[in-house]
Design a protein around this motif. Sequence first.
Motif, mmCIF file in Angstrom:
data_model
loop_
_atom_site.group_PDB
_atom_site.id
_atom_site.type_symbol
_atom_site.label_atom_id
_atom_site.label_comp_id
_atom_site.label_asym_id
_atom_site.label_seq_id
_atom_site.Cartn_x
_atom_site.Cartn_y
_atom_site.Cartn_z
ATOM 1 N N LEU A 149 1.048 -1.030 -0.020
ATOM 2 C CA LEU A 149 0.078 0.018 -0.009
ATOM 3 C C LEU A 149 0.980 1.303 0.027
ATOM 4 N N THR A 150 0.472 2.249 -0.984
ATOM 5 C CA THR A 150 1.293 3.477 -1.106
ATOM 6 C C THR A 150 0.199 4.617 -0.766
ATOM 7 N N GLY A 151 0.645 5.745 -0.576
ATOM 8 C CA GLY A 151 0.084 6.740 -0.456
ATOM 9 C C GLY A 151 -0.703 7.277 -1.656
ATOM 10 N N GLU A 152 -0.348 6.918 -2.754
ATOM 11 C CA GLU A 152 -1.115 7.146 -3.963
ATOM 12 C C GLU A 152 -2.469 6.548 -3.949
ATOM 13 N N MET A 153 -2.166 5.298 -3.455
ATOM 14 C CA MET A 153 -3.244 4.232 -3.748
ATOM 15 C C MET A 153 -4.347 4.718 -2.586
ATOM 16 N N LEU A 154 -4.075 5.601 -1.508
ATOM 17 C CA LEU A 154 -5.182 5.955 -0.723
ATOM 18 C C LEU A 154 -6.036 7.095 -1.168
ATOM 19 N N VAL A 155 -5.719 7.661 -2.135
ATOM 20 C CA VAL A 155 -6.329 8.982 -2.594
ATOM 21 C C VAL A 155 -7.518 8.784 -3.136
ATOM 22 N N ASP A 156 -7.897 7.742 -4.161
ATOM 23 C CA ASP A 156 -9.175 7.331 -4.667
ATOM 24 C C ASP A 156 -10.148 6.946 -3.603
ATOM 25 N N PRO A 157 -9.682 5.674 -2.990
ATOM 26 C CA PRO A 157 -10.619 5.088 -1.946
ATOM 27 C C PRO A 157 -11.107 6.013 -1.039
ATOM 28 N N ILE A 158 -10.311 6.598 -0.174
ATOM 29 C CA ILE A 158 -10.793 7.816 0.632
ATOM 30 C C ILE A 158 -11.362 8.769 0.264
ATOM 31 N N GLY A 159 -10.910 9.396 -1.125
ATOM 32 C CA GLY A 159 -11.934 10.480 -1.725
ATOM 33 C C GLY A 159 -13.440 10.075 -1.906
ATOM 34 N N GLU A 160 -13.443 8.493 -2.425
ATOM 35 C CA GLU A 160 -14.781 7.976 -2.911
ATOM 36 C C GLU A 160 -15.482 7.888 -1.356
ATOM 37 N N THR A 161 -14.907 7.496 -0.440
ATOM 38 C CA THR A 161 -15.445 7.351 0.750
ATOM 39 C C THR A 161 -16.367 8.474 1.499
ATOM 40 N N ILE A 162 -15.263 9.798 1.448
ATOM 41 C CA ILE A 162 -15.845 10.858 1.919
ATOM 42 C C ILE A 162 -16.839 11.417 1.021
ATOM 43 N N ALA A 163 -16.738 11.189 -0.245
ATOM 44 C CA ALA A 163 -17.952 11.530 -1.151
ATOM 45 C C ALA A 163 -19.272 10.889 -0.706
ATOM 46 N N ARG A 164 -18.957 9.647 -0.666
ATOM 47 C CA ARG A 164 -20.329 8.748 -0.580
ATOM 48 C C ARG A 164 -20.890 8.676 0.937
#
Length: 173
Positions: A149-164
């Motif tokens: 797991l890298t920092g770049e991989m966290l951007v999409d799932p966390i952003g989608e979680t916050i949006a949802r």
Amino acid sequence: PLFIKWCLYLRHLSGKAYELVRDSGCVQLPSQRTLRDYTHHISTSIGFSVQVDEMFLDVAKLEQDINRYVFLIMDEVHIKQDLVFDKHFKTLLGFVNVGDFNTHLSQYEASLLGESGQPVLAKSMLVLMVRGLFQNLNFPYAQFACTDLTGEMLVDPIGETIARLSKGKDLRL
């Protein structure tokens, strides 16, 4: 409900111990299949699910304004590297899946490095959990299979979680 929770807890501690107690006849316990129906009433999948969103709204008690303060916890959980066949959806579980964009980007990077672009077995799971600040809310929201797991991989799932979570629910993350 209390007896079922106790049975689930006992089976969670040791499936063999549960079967031993069940087969002894001292206590009449439900079958493993019955317990599975209680624990698998919602189909699990990698990523986000509309069913989980609906379940979150049922559990979260968001009618009171103070209960809308929540925070997001993420953790990487190491798992056994193995494949499992899901007979309901007829798919193999265990491959890395951190979202479409990240998967394609990783495959592209592997092809540039001369490595095979074959799917990789996951070594860990990124688990996103919603906790209540002023209520007793511990809700596992989404999980993603990954390797390193890298920092770049966290951007999409966390952003989608916050949006949802914030979409139409007026949550304060």
